[in-house]
Each structure stands twice: as C-alpha cells, then as structure tokens.
Design an enzyme around this catalytic site. Structure first.
Site, PDB file in Angstrom:
ATOM      1  N   CYS A 178       3.246  -7.811  22.019  1.00  0.00           N
ATOM      2  CA  CYS A 178       3.511  -8.750  22.741  1.00  0.00           C
ATOM      3  C   CYS A 178       4.387  -8.354  23.763  1.00  0.00           C
ATOM      4  CB  CYS A 178       3.816 -10.240  22.164  1.00  0.00           C
ATOM      5  SG  CYS A 178       3.640 -11.660  23.382  1.00  0.00           S
ATOM      6  N   ASP A 212      -2.527  -4.405  15.761  1.00  0.00           N
ATOM      7  CA  ASP A 212      -0.943  -3.604  16.335  1.00  0.00           C
ATOM      8  C   ASP A 212      -1.265  -2.185  15.617  1.00  0.00           C
ATOM      9  OD1 ASP A 212      -0.658  -6.170  17.300  1.00  0.00           O
ATOM     10  OD2 ASP A 212       0.978  -6.387  16.094  1.00  0.00           O
ATOM     11  N   THR A 272      -1.717  -8.160  20.905  1.00  0.00           N
ATOM     12  CA  THR A 272      -1.363  -9.431  20.846  1.00  0.00           C
ATOM     13  C   THR A 272      -2.289 -10.022  19.736  1.00  0.00           C
ATOM     14  OG1 THR A 272      -2.996  -9.877  22.354  1.00  0.00           O
ATOM     15  CG2 THR A 272      -0.872  -9.758  23.361  1.00  0.00           C
ATOM     16  N   ALA A 273      -2.029 -11.307  19.376  1.00  0.00           N
ATOM     17  CA  ALA A 273      -3.019 -11.727  18.416  1.00  0.00           C
ATOM     18  C   ALA A 273      -4.242 -12.468  19.277  1.00  0.00           C
ATOM     19  CB  ALA A 273      -2.290 -13.213  17.925  1.00  0.00           C
ATOM     20  N   ALA A 274      -4.032 -12.770  20.443  1.00  0.00           N
ATOM     21  CA  ALA A 274      -5.297 -12.946  21.254  1.00  0.00           C
ATOM     22  C   ALA A 274      -6.214 -11.717  21.256  1.00  0.00           C
ATOM     23  CB  ALA A 274      -4.926 -13.225  22.763  1.00  0.00           C
ATOM     24  N   CYS A 282      -1.327 -12.821  27.158  1.00  0.00           N
ATOM     25  CA  CYS A 282       0.105 -12.991  26.971  1.00  0.00           C
ATOM     26  C   CYS A 282       0.458 -14.236  27.789  1.00  0.00           C
ATOM     27  CB  CYS A 282       0.565 -11.781  27.398  1.00  0.00           C
ATOM     28  SG  CYS A 282       2.525 -11.795  27.027  1.00  0.00           S
ATOM     29  N   VAL A 303       0.914  -1.098  -0.010  1.00  0.00           N
ATOM     30  CA  VAL A 303       0.036   0.199  -0.018  1.00  0.00           C
ATOM     31  C   VAL A 303       0.791   1.334  -0.055  1.00  0.00           C
ATOM     32  CG1 VAL A 303      -1.714   1.311   1.303  1.00  0.00           C
ATOM     33  CG2 VAL A 303      -1.807  -1.239   1.385  1.00  0.00           C
TER      34      VAL A 303
HETATM   35  P1  FAD Z   1       0.714  -8.444  11.717  1.00  0.00           P
HETATM   36  O1  FAD Z   1       0.061  -9.803  11.878  1.00  0.00           O
HETATM   37  O2  FAD Z   1       2.086  -8.151  12.073  1.00  0.00           O
HETATM   38  O3  FAD Z   1       0.313  -8.233  10.058  1.00  0.00           O
HETATM   39  C1  FAD Z   1       0.561  -6.901   9.625  1.00  0.00           C
HETATM   40  C2  FAD Z   1       0.737  -7.298   7.826  1.00  0.00           C
HETATM   41  O4  FAD Z   1       0.595  -5.922   7.223  1.00  0.00           O
HETATM   42  C3  FAD Z   1       1.843  -7.853   7.553  1.00  0.00           C
HETATM   43  O5  FAD Z   1       1.638  -9.192   6.852  1.00  0.00           O
HETATM   44  C4  FAD Z   1       2.747  -7.016   6.788  1.00  0.00           C
HETATM   45  O6  FAD Z   1       3.493  -7.697   5.637  1.00  0.00           O
HETATM   46  C5  FAD Z   1       1.707  -6.311   6.215  1.00  0.00           C
HETATM   47  N1  FAD Z   1       2.064  -5.006   5.714  1.00  0.00           N
HETATM   48  C6  FAD Z   1       2.916  -3.844   6.337  1.00  0.00           C
HETATM   49  N2  FAD Z   1       2.881  -2.914   5.653  1.00  0.00           N
HETATM   50  C7  FAD Z   1       2.228  -2.962   4.379  1.00  0.00           C
HETATM   51  C8  FAD Z   1       2.008  -2.081   3.414  1.00  0.00           C
HETATM   52  N3  FAD Z   1       2.559  -1.141   3.188  1.00  0.00           N
HETATM   53  N4  FAD Z   1       1.153  -2.737   2.501  1.00  0.00           N
HETATM   54  C9  FAD Z   1       0.696  -3.888   2.565  1.00  0.00           C
HETATM   55  N5  FAD Z   1       0.768  -4.754   3.624  1.00  0.00           N
HETATM   56  C10 FAD Z   1       1.697  -4.304   4.550  1.00  0.00           C
HETATM   57  N6  FAD Z   1       0.372 -12.478  20.355  1.00  0.00           N
HETATM   58  C11 FAD Z   1      -0.309 -13.365  21.292  1.00  0.00           C
HETATM   59  O7  FAD Z   1      -1.491 -13.428  21.275  1.00  0.00           O
HETATM   60  N7  FAD Z   1       0.253 -14.523  21.905  1.00  0.00           N
HETATM   61  C12 FAD Z   1       1.866 -14.615  22.041  1.00  0.00           C
HETATM   62  O8  FAD Z   1       2.234 -15.421  22.832  1.00  0.00           O
HETATM   63  C13 FAD Z   1       2.733 -13.380  21.166  1.00  0.00           C
HETATM   64  N8  FAD Z   1       4.037 -13.712  21.192  1.00  0.00           N
HETATM   65  C14 FAD Z   1       4.586 -13.000  20.393  1.00  0.00           C
HETATM   66  C15 FAD Z   1       5.841 -12.994  20.183  1.00  0.00           C
HETATM   67  C16 FAD Z   1       6.797 -12.453  19.288  1.00  0.00           C
HETATM   68  C17 FAD Z   1       8.300 -12.358  19.383  1.00  0.00           C
HETATM   69  C18 FAD Z   1       6.033 -11.448  18.553  1.00  0.00           C
HETATM   70  C19 FAD Z   1       7.019 -10.535  17.391  1.00  0.00           C
HETATM   71  C20 FAD Z   1       4.713 -11.083  18.484  1.00  0.00           C
HETATM   72  C21 FAD Z   1       3.822 -11.891  19.439  1.00  0.00           C
HETATM   73  N9  FAD Z   1       2.731 -11.728  19.629  1.00  0.00           N
HETATM   74  C22 FAD Z   1       2.003 -12.766  20.563  1.00  0.00           C
HETATM   75  C23 FAD Z   1       1.764 -10.678  18.656  1.00  0.00           C
HETATM   76  C24 FAD Z   1       0.941 -11.036  17.489  1.00  0.00           C
HETATM   77  O9  FAD Z   1       2.071 -11.745  16.663  1.00  0.00           O
HETATM   78  C25 FAD Z   1       0.530  -9.745  16.987  1.00  0.00           C
HETATM   79  O10 FAD Z   1      -0.119  -9.113  17.579  1.00  0.00           O
HETATM   80  C26 FAD Z   1      -0.276  -9.974  15.788  1.00  0.00           C
HETATM   81  O11 FAD Z   1       0.101 -10.704  14.526  1.00  0.00           O
HETATM   82  C27 FAD Z   1      -0.838  -8.684  15.291  1.00  0.00           C
HETATM   83  O12 FAD Z   1      -1.723  -9.056  14.022  1.00  0.00           O
HETATM   84  P2  FAD Z   1      -1.908  -7.838  12.939  1.00  0.00           P
HETATM   85  O13 FAD Z   1      -2.635  -8.075  11.957  1.00  0.00           O
HETATM   86  O14 FAD Z   1      -2.099  -6.562  13.626  1.00  0.00           O
HETATM   87  O15 FAD Z   1      -0.373  -7.513  12.413  1.00  0.00           O
HETATM   88  C1  UQ1 Z   2      -5.423 -16.546  21.789  1.00  0.00           C
HETATM   89  O1  UQ1 Z   2      -6.866 -16.549  21.355  1.00  0.00           O
HETATM   90  C2  UQ1 Z   2      -4.245 -16.353  20.757  1.00  0.00           C
HETATM   91  O2  UQ1 Z   2      -4.868 -16.070  19.719  1.00  0.00           O
HETATM   92  C3  UQ1 Z   2      -5.154 -16.998  18.660  1.00  0.00           C
HETATM   93  C4  UQ1 Z   2      -3.152 -16.400  21.007  1.00  0.00           C
HETATM   94  O3  UQ1 Z   2      -2.325 -16.098  20.152  1.00  0.00           O
HETATM   95  C5  UQ1 Z   2      -1.475 -17.107  19.729  1.00  0.00           C
HETATM   96  C6  UQ1 Z   2      -2.729 -16.601  22.637  1.00  0.00           C
HETATM   97  O4  UQ1 Z   2      -1.560 -16.808  22.967  1.00  0.00           O
HETATM   98  C7  UQ1 Z   2      -3.922 -16.843  23.534  1.00  0.00           C
HETATM   99  C8  UQ1 Z   2      -3.331 -17.447  24.842  1.00  0.00           C
HETATM  100  C9  UQ1 Z   2      -5.172 -16.877  23.030  1.00  0.00           C
HETATM  101  C10 UQ1 Z   2      -6.267 -17.020  24.242  1.00  0.00           C
HETATM  102  C11 UQ1 Z   2      -6.699 -18.363  24.135  1.00  0.00           C
HETATM  103  C12 UQ1 Z   2      -7.216 -19.239  25.110  1.00  0.00           C
HETATM  104  C13 UQ1 Z   2      -7.683 -20.466  25.180  1.00  0.00           C
HETATM  105  C14 UQ1 Z   2      -6.957 -18.780  26.623  1.00  0.00           C
END
Ligand code: FAD
Ligand code: UQ1
Length: 414
Positions: free
Chosen positions: A163, A299, A308-310, A342, A78
C-alpha cells in the site's frame, strides 16, 4: 506428515481467498494452509485506526474463523520449501507433500533496519508511531493527540512496500486532524520520501502534489530515514541523490513506514525467487517461472504492480482459473492486467480512489473523476470495504471490481 492436493503458504489476504475458491472444487481436507498467527488482520483498516476513526479490535478476527472450515489448518511456520520434491517443512519438522502449491506469504516489516527505530517504537512516550504494525498503530492517534507544536514528520522507505499510498494517507489525515483541532498554525507537517515522486501513477500524483502544496505540507524527495534518536527527538535522513549528504529533523511526532523485505523462508528455495528475493512469477499468469505446479499471489511476488489487497482480489480470480485449468489438463490461460487500487484517504471525510494497472494509467470503476476527493469514496473505504473483505473476498466471492467497471462504463473506455 501430511499430504494434500493444494498447499497454501500463509493465511493472510491471498491465502484465505485462494483456499476458499478451491475447496468447492477439491473437497474437504484437500486444501491445507500453513499459518502460525492467532489473528488475521484487515490491514487496510490500520490507516483509519491511526487517525482515530476505528478501533484496533475491529480490524481483526480469530484465524480459526477466517481459514475456511473445510481446509486443514497447520498452525506453524513454514521453515523450508523444496519444490523439486513437492514438499514443505514446518518449523517443528513436519513434512507436507503437495500436488500444487500457492505461495502467499506477504512481506516482512523490517523496523530493525533503521538504527534506533525499534527502541523508539517500544519507548512509551517517544512520539514515534507506525500504522504498519498492529503493535504500533495505536500509538499514532495517541501521539497525534499529544502533539501541540513543533514538527510532525512522516517517512517512506527505500524498496518495495505494501500500500504505497499509506504513508501519505497518514500524513494527510494528521494534517486534517491538526487543522480540525485548531493547532495547524503551531504544527509543521513534514513528508520525507525515498522516492523521486509522490505516487507512481502520474494522473494521481499531479493531484496529490497540488493537494500537498495547498495544505502547506513540506514535501522532500529522495530522502531516506537512516537513524532515529528518540531521546534527542531527532530523525536523520540521507539524500539519495547525494549519498554523502545527511540532514536531521527535530520532531515532536514521527510516523515511520518501515523498510520491508520478502519472506526470509523463500531463500530456502533459490529456484523460486528473483534477485531481490521475491517469488518469481509470470506477470500475466501468476505461475512460477521455475515450477509449473507452483503459483504466487500478493505481496511476496515480483508482480510489477503496487502491492494491495485490491490487487490480490483481481489476482485471485486469474490464479484460480489458471490453476484449475492446470489441474484439469487444460492449457488455456487467463491474464492479470496488473489492476491495483489505493483509496487515498486525504482527511476525515474524503478519499481519492486511485485505480490503475501495469500501464500506470487510470482504470477507474466509478463513472466520475476519481482523482478528485469524494465523500462517498470515504464511506466506501471506511464501511463498505471491510464488509466486502470479511464476507465476500475471504470467502472466495470477490475478484475485484473489473465486472462492476464494465457495467458502469457500458463497455466503453478502458
Ligand atoms: P498478508 O495478508 O500480509 O498475509 C501474509 C501471511 O503470511 C500472514 O498471515 C503471515 O502471518 C503469514 N506468514 C508469514 N511468514 C510465514 C511463514 N514463514 N510461515 C507461514 N505463514 C507465514 N490494501 C488495499 O487494497 N487497500 C488499502 O487501503 C490498503 N491499506 C493498507 C494500509 C496499511 C497500513 C497496510 C499495512 C496495508 C494496506 N493494504 C491495503 C495492503 C494489504 O493489506 C496487503 O497488500 C494484503 O494484505 C496482501 O495480502 P498477502 O496475502 O500478500 O499478505
Ligand atoms: C478492493 O477490491 C479491495 O479489496 C477487497 C480493497 O482492499 C480493501 C480496496 O481498498 C479497494 C478500493 C478495492 C477495489 C474495489 C472497488 C469497489 C473500487
């Protein structure tokens, strides 16, 4: 040029999840996703990879397999968003017109903001690693194995991070690693965070402070990493409480969590963002404050909860209902409570599963005290979560554990 009902920016966690939910409602080719990457990473796995518990290849799938097959994948960056004209332009100059827009662009990793850091991460034997990027995550376990003595140093940057537990997880897993290898007496463990606290939710912070003390981890608050000299093996920190005070630490191993910033492309549409550059959305409805046909998830938004993904899972259900109501001319709204989770991996067989909402008070799914370390939660994180992510969440079937919590608690408690 392209026209679609729903345009999704970013094919990460939020983008794929939301697209999957809308396809059955809108039909084939009415949902488009702009995403340049070849691979989709399950980022929560990075923590385990850094500890040598999983391999990097198990954390990714080809983007072509996770973008729903009835969506149109525009494999580009984008470059510009024009919400007044309902159009987005890609880096090759393609114009895409939409009726509704979902912004899910994630965060940018800014290793470049710390002088010396990129050089250190590119140098083969610097002892400097970072779980946050697939480019550098394998260095963590490699250098852990190499570290026989001296200091292992772990950092937490200034500003929003995803995270927020992950920097400490890297530290606790490493501490457990050295203990298991019989090297704990020879390696000092040092944790340096820019924050004044170890974790935002107090209930878990109390437990984590105790854990760090018991495990003899040297924790320093309000310390920002401002320079890395990998040749001298020196990391320099600024004391944020006293900004003229610098200190330096000689390291054998350095794990860095980089500063992060909102996606730069959002600056092309100043109406959409807040002063810090994040997508400005209503914290309950996830709707843009400026344009009613624009929503945000994950994010890149300024939702005041831990990223977080959660959290994305819980947000996706709310976003889906609210946007679908808009599309159908209905006015009722569902509210996001700020749920986030988390899994704090504290070693090779234990997890503290932190779960809370906007109030920062615990909102726990399982009927037990999750602030204690549990082996069951370790396997939930290591084996069950990845399965749930690829097969449930990305396909649009997982809205977080809210329902599960209600069942376990039989309608009692929060
Ligand atoms: P993202 O999944 O990062 O997606 C953003 C997308 O946008 C990417 O695919 C990127 O390529 C795209 N993009 C960027 N700029 C552009 C552009 N200009 N044009 C088009 N596309 C673009 N969450 C948990 O719930 N549990 C955990 O245990 C956990 N542990 C983590 C550990 C680490 C080390 C890290 C790095 C993250 C962790 N997370 C965890 C957090 C989780 O991965 C993120 O919060 C989640 O992926 C956020 O989703 P999102 O869609 O906002 O961003
Ligand atoms: C969750 O929903 C989620 O997204 C799929 C995570 O990211 C990978 C998590 O780490 C956690 C803990 C949850 C929450 C889910 C449960 C069953 C507590």
């Amino acid at each position: 040029n392209h026209k679609c009902k729903l345009l999704v920016l970013g094919g990460g966690t939020g983008g794929c999840t939301v697209a999957s939910k809308f396809i059955p409602k809108l039909g084939k080719n009415e949902v488009a996703i702009v995403e340049p990457a070849d691979l989709h990473y399950y980022q929560p796995m990075f923590t385990m990879i850094g500890g040598g518990m999983k391999e990097l290849k198990s954390a990714s799938r080809p983007m072509s397999q996770v973008i729903p097959k009835d969506a149109v994948w525009i494999k580009e960056n984008v470059a510009n968003i024009d919400p007044k004209k309902n159009t987005v332009t890609t880096s090759s100059g393609r114009r895409i017109e939409y009726d509704y827009l979902v912004v899910s662009l994630g965060l940018e990793l800014r290793y470049d903001k710390v002088p010396g850091l990129l050089e250190a991460l590119e140098a083969p034997d610097s002892g400097v690693a970072s779980n946050y990027s697939p480019k550098y995550v394998e260095r963590t376990y490699r250098f852990l194995k190499d570290t026989k003595s001296g200091k292992a140093v772990f950092t937490f940057p200034v500003g929003a991070v995803k995270c927020a537990g992950a920097p400490l997880k890297a530290c606790l897993i490493s501490e457990d690693y050295f203990r298991r290898m019989g090297r704990r007496e020879d390696v000092e463990i040092v944790y340096r965070t820019s924050l004044p606290v170890i974790f935002s939710a107090k209930h878990y912070a109390n437990k984590l402070n105790k854990l760090c003390a018991e495990r003899n981890i040297d924790v320093g608050f309000q310390q920002e990493l401002v320079n890395v000299d990998y040749k001298a093996k020196e990391a320099v920190f600024k004391n944020l409480a006293k900004p003229t005070e610098m200190s330096s630490i000689k390291f054998s191993f350095l794990h860095v969590t980089p500063p992060m910033s909102p996606p730069h492309v959002l600056t092309t549409s100043p109406e959409l963002i807040d002063a810090a550059g994040f997508l400005d959305v209503d914290k309950s409805t996830l709707q843009s404050k400026a344009f009613s046909n624009v929503y945000g998830i994950g994010d890149c938004t300024n939702l005041p909860t831990s990223k977080t993904a959660a959290a994305v899972a819980a947000q996706s259900g709310v976003l889906f209902n609210n946007l679908l109501n808009d599309m159908n001319g209905r006015t009722q709204k569902e509210s996001y409570d700020g749920y986030t989770s988390c899994p704090l991996v504290t070693g090779y067989s234990s997890v503290i599963l932190a779960e809370f909402d906007y109030s920062l008070e615990p909102l726990e799914t399982f009927p037990m005290d999750q602030s204690k370390e549990h082996r069951s939660m370790f396997y939930m994180k290591k084996d069950a979560m990845p399965f749930l992510y690829w097969n449930g969440m990305l396909k649009g079937y997982w809205n977080g554990p809210g329902l599960m919590r209600k069942v376990f608690h039989l309608g009692m408690g929060r």
